[in-house]
Structure formats: C-alpha cells, structure tokens
Write a protein that holds these residues in place. Structure first.
Motif, PDB file in Angstrom:
ATOM      1  N   GLY A  69       0.701  -1.222  -0.076  1.00  0.00           N
ATOM      2  CA  GLY A  69       0.133  -0.171  -0.085  1.00  0.00           C
ATOM      3  C   GLY A  69       0.905   1.410  -0.131  1.00  0.00           C
ATOM      4  O   GLY A  69       0.307   2.130  -0.584  1.00  0.00           O
ATOM      5  N   LEU A  70       2.073   1.311   0.777  1.00  0.00           N
ATOM      6  CA  LEU A  70       2.866   2.577   0.738  1.00  0.00           C
ATOM      7  C   LEU A  70       3.680   2.577  -0.640  1.00  0.00           C
ATOM      8  O   LEU A  70       3.910   3.745  -0.798  1.00  0.00           O
ATOM      9  N   VAL A  77      -4.981  -2.044  -6.676  1.00  0.00           N
ATOM     10  CA  VAL A  77      -3.990  -3.244  -6.361  1.00  0.00           C
ATOM     11  C   VAL A  77      -3.871  -3.757  -5.177  1.00  0.00           C
ATOM     12  O   VAL A  77      -3.589  -4.926  -4.764  1.00  0.00           O
ATOM     13  N   THR A  78      -3.631  -2.860  -4.030  1.00  0.00           N
ATOM     14  CA  THR A  78      -3.806  -3.323  -2.730  1.00  0.00           C
ATOM     15  C   THR A  78      -5.142  -3.931  -2.337  1.00  0.00           C
ATOM     16  O   THR A  78      -4.994  -4.950  -1.735  1.00  0.00           O
ATOM     17  N   GLY A  79      -6.013  -3.553  -2.885  1.00  0.00           N
ATOM     18  CA  GLY A  79      -7.193  -4.256  -2.506  1.00  0.00           C
ATOM     19  C   GLY A  79      -7.492  -5.564  -2.896  1.00  0.00           C
ATOM     20  O   GLY A  79      -7.841  -6.512  -2.179  1.00  0.00           O
ATOM     21  N   ILE A  80      -7.141  -5.636  -4.201  1.00  0.00           N
ATOM     22  CA  ILE A  80      -7.197  -7.071  -4.857  1.00  0.00           C
ATOM     23  C   ILE A  80      -6.054  -7.931  -4.163  1.00  0.00           C
ATOM     24  O   ILE A  80      -6.368  -9.132  -3.842  1.00  0.00           O
ATOM     25  N   MET A  81      -5.068  -7.270  -3.811  1.00  0.00           N
ATOM     26  CA  MET A  81      -3.928  -8.261  -3.041  1.00  0.00           C
ATOM     27  C   MET A  81      -4.517  -8.472  -1.792  1.00  0.00           C
ATOM     28  O   MET A  81      -4.218  -9.673  -1.251  1.00  0.00           O
ATOM     29  N   PHE A  82      -5.228  -7.602  -0.821  1.00  0.00           N
ATOM     30  CA  PHE A  82      -5.723  -7.861   0.341  1.00  0.00           C
ATOM     31  C   PHE A  82      -6.869  -8.994   0.243  1.00  0.00           C
ATOM     32  O   PHE A  82      -6.805  -9.970   1.043  1.00  0.00           O
ATOM     33  N   VAL A  84      -7.000 -11.488  -1.989  1.00  0.00           N
ATOM     34  CA  VAL A  84      -6.542 -12.781  -2.242  1.00  0.00           C
ATOM     35  C   VAL A  84      -5.753 -13.125  -1.191  1.00  0.00           C
ATOM     36  O   VAL A  84      -5.942 -14.375  -0.864  1.00  0.00           O
ATOM     37  N   LEU A  85      -4.853 -12.360  -0.618  1.00  0.00           N
ATOM     38  CA  LEU A  85      -4.042 -12.785   0.704  1.00  0.00           C
ATOM     39  C   LEU A  85      -4.813 -13.184   1.867  1.00  0.00           C
ATOM     40  O   LEU A  85      -4.594 -14.147   2.427  1.00  0.00           O
ATOM     41  N   ALA A  86      -6.019 -12.548   1.957  1.00  0.00           N
ATOM     42  CA  ALA A  86      -6.783 -12.687   3.034  1.00  0.00           C
ATOM     43  C   ALA A  86      -7.466 -14.151   2.907  1.00  0.00           C
ATOM     44  O   ALA A  86      -7.691 -14.776   4.083  1.00  0.00           O
ATOM     45  N   LEU A  87      -7.994 -14.562   1.849  1.00  0.00           N
ATOM     46  CA  LEU A  87      -8.586 -15.731   1.507  1.00  0.00           C
ATOM     47  C   LEU A  87      -7.452 -16.715   1.712  1.00  0.00           C
ATOM     48  O   LEU A  87      -7.714 -17.833   2.394  1.00  0.00           O
ATOM     49  N   LEU A  88      -6.318 -16.615   1.341  1.00  0.00           N
ATOM     50  CA  LEU A  88      -5.442 -17.749   1.181  1.00  0.00           C
ATOM     51  C   LEU A  88      -4.878 -17.863   2.729  1.00  0.00           C
ATOM     52  O   LEU A  88      -4.956 -19.002   3.160  1.00  0.00           O
ATOM     53  N   VAL A  89      -4.410 -16.860   3.392  1.00  0.00           N
ATOM     54  CA  VAL A  89      -4.305 -16.790   4.773  1.00  0.00           C
ATOM     55  C   VAL A  89      -5.389 -17.648   5.697  1.00  0.00           C
ATOM     56  O   VAL A  89      -5.410 -18.225   6.743  1.00  0.00           O
ATOM     57  N   GLY A  90      -6.686 -17.033   5.257  1.00  0.00           N
ATOM     58  CA  GLY A  90      -7.779 -17.527   6.076  1.00  0.00           C
ATOM     59  C   GLY A  90      -7.894 -19.167   5.853  1.00  0.00           C
ATOM     60  O   GLY A  90      -8.086 -19.931   6.928  1.00  0.00           O
ATOM     61  N   ILE A  91      -7.489 -19.679   4.584  1.00  0.00           N
ATOM     62  CA  ILE A  91      -7.890 -21.082   4.590  1.00  0.00           C
ATOM     63  C   ILE A  91      -6.761 -21.884   5.129  1.00  0.00           C
ATOM     64  O   ILE A  91      -6.903 -22.954   5.816  1.00  0.00           O
ATOM     65  N   ILE A  92      -5.472 -21.304   5.193  1.00  0.00           N
ATOM     66  CA  ILE A  92      -4.403 -21.858   5.947  1.00  0.00           C
ATOM     67  C   ILE A  92      -4.508 -21.767   7.293  1.00  0.00           C
ATOM     68  O   ILE A  92      -4.509 -22.635   8.205  1.00  0.00           O
ATOM     69  N   ASP A  93      -4.888 -20.596   7.829  1.00  0.00           N
ATOM     70  CA  ASP A  93      -5.214 -20.753   9.450  1.00  0.00           C
ATOM     71  C   ASP A  93      -6.385 -21.578   9.698  1.00  0.00           C
ATOM     72  O   ASP A  93      -6.160 -22.302  10.584  1.00  0.00           O
ATOM     73  N   PHE A  94      -7.315 -21.736   8.967  1.00  0.00           N
ATOM     74  CA  PHE A  94      -8.453 -22.559   9.241  1.00  0.00           C
ATOM     75  C   PHE A  94      -7.867 -24.055   9.552  1.00  0.00           C
ATOM     76  O   PHE A  94      -8.283 -24.899   9.984  1.00  0.00           O
ATOM     77  N   GLY A  95      -7.218 -24.455   8.250  1.00  0.00           N
ATOM     78  CA  GLY A  95      -6.509 -25.798   8.255  1.00  0.00           C
ATOM     79  C   GLY A  95      -5.537 -25.876   9.329  1.00  0.00           C
ATOM     80  O   GLY A  95      -5.743 -27.285   9.774  1.00  0.00           O
ATOM     81  N   MET A  96      -4.643 -25.114   9.689  1.00  0.00           N
ATOM     82  CA  MET A  96      -3.938 -25.529  10.880  1.00  0.00           C
ATOM     83  C   MET A  96      -5.092 -25.765  12.155  1.00  0.00           C
ATOM     84  O   MET A  96      -4.398 -26.313  12.965  1.00  0.00           O
ATOM     85  N   PHE A  97      -5.902 -24.746  12.337  1.00  0.00           N
ATOM     86  CA  PHE A  97      -6.775 -25.006  13.418  1.00  0.00           C
ATOM     87  C   PHE A  97      -7.389 -26.393  13.494  1.00  0.00           C
ATOM     88  O   PHE A  97      -7.292 -27.163  14.543  1.00  0.00           O
ATOM     89  N   VAL A  98      -7.933 -26.800  12.362  1.00  0.00           N
ATOM     90  CA  VAL A  98      -8.642 -28.059  12.149  1.00  0.00           C
ATOM     91  C   VAL A  98      -7.454 -29.130  12.398  1.00  0.00           C
ATOM     92  O   VAL A  98      -7.706 -30.170  13.059  1.00  0.00           O
ATOM     93  N   TYR A  99      -6.285 -29.105  11.897  1.00  0.00           N
ATOM     94  CA  TYR A  99      -5.208 -29.962  12.124  1.00  0.00           C
ATOM     95  C   TYR A  99      -4.661 -30.152  13.600  1.00  0.00           C
ATOM     96  O   TYR A  99      -4.636 -31.197  14.093  1.00  0.00           O
TER      97      TYR A  99
END
Length: 111
Positions: A69-70, A77-82, A84-99
C-alpha cells in the motif's frame, strides 16, 4: 504408572487443543516445564510451532499489504492483493486450526 501415562496423554492433547483457548501460550509453558519428560516435551514443542504458523503468517501478510500500500499508492492493487491474501491466509489458518484439533482428539482416543 498408568496414572502418569493418562496425565501425559491429557497434557499432550491439551497442547494441541489449546488452539481454542490459549494458542501457543499453553504449549510453550508445557514445553518449558517438561524437559524431564521427553515425549511430552516434544509434543508441546510441535504444538507450539503449529500454533505459531498462523500467527506468523498473518503478521507477514499484514506487513506485506502495508508495504504494498505504501509503495504502490494504488488502492486497487492493494485491495485485490488484500482479498487474495486474506482468503489464502484464512484457508491456511483454518486448516491449521482443524489439524491441531485432529491431533489433540487423536491423542485422546488412542489406546
């Protein structure tokens, strides 16, 4: 002897299940105080590291978004990146929680 094994099993399971109530704090404390019990020590260390993955990943993502952003000063660009990354991190975080839940329950139901 049987009671000690049962207590070890409960503490091992709680090291993983603590992702619900005290992520990375409980396994870290268990890891520090169980140097005399190698199995419990290793389980707590593994749980601690598994609990840290989502925290570190989220912090790195926020830092990356801030830097993007800076440097780009392009909100699109920052919004689209946010998104994409929020979805990816959310999926990984949820996967780690379930694991972590899976590993804790697996220890509890093991004979």
């Amino acid at each position: 002897m049987e009671e000690t094994m049962s207590q070890n099993k409960i503490v091992d399971a709680l090291s993983y299940l603590s992702i619900i109530f005290a992520p990375f704090i409980f396994p870290f404390i268990v890891w520090l105080v169980t140097s005399n019990n190698q199995d419990m020590h290793e389980t707590a260390q593994k749980a601690f590291l598994l609990h840290l993955i989502p925290v570190v990943l989220t912090i790195l993502t926020v830092m990356l978004l801030g830097i993007t952003g800076l440097t780009t000063r392009d909100s699109q660009v920052t919004g689209i990146m946010f998104i994409v990354l929020a979805l990816l991190v959310g999926i990984i975080d949820f996967g780690m929680f379930v694991y972590n839940l899976y590993l804790g329950i697996k220890i509890l139901i093991a004979d």
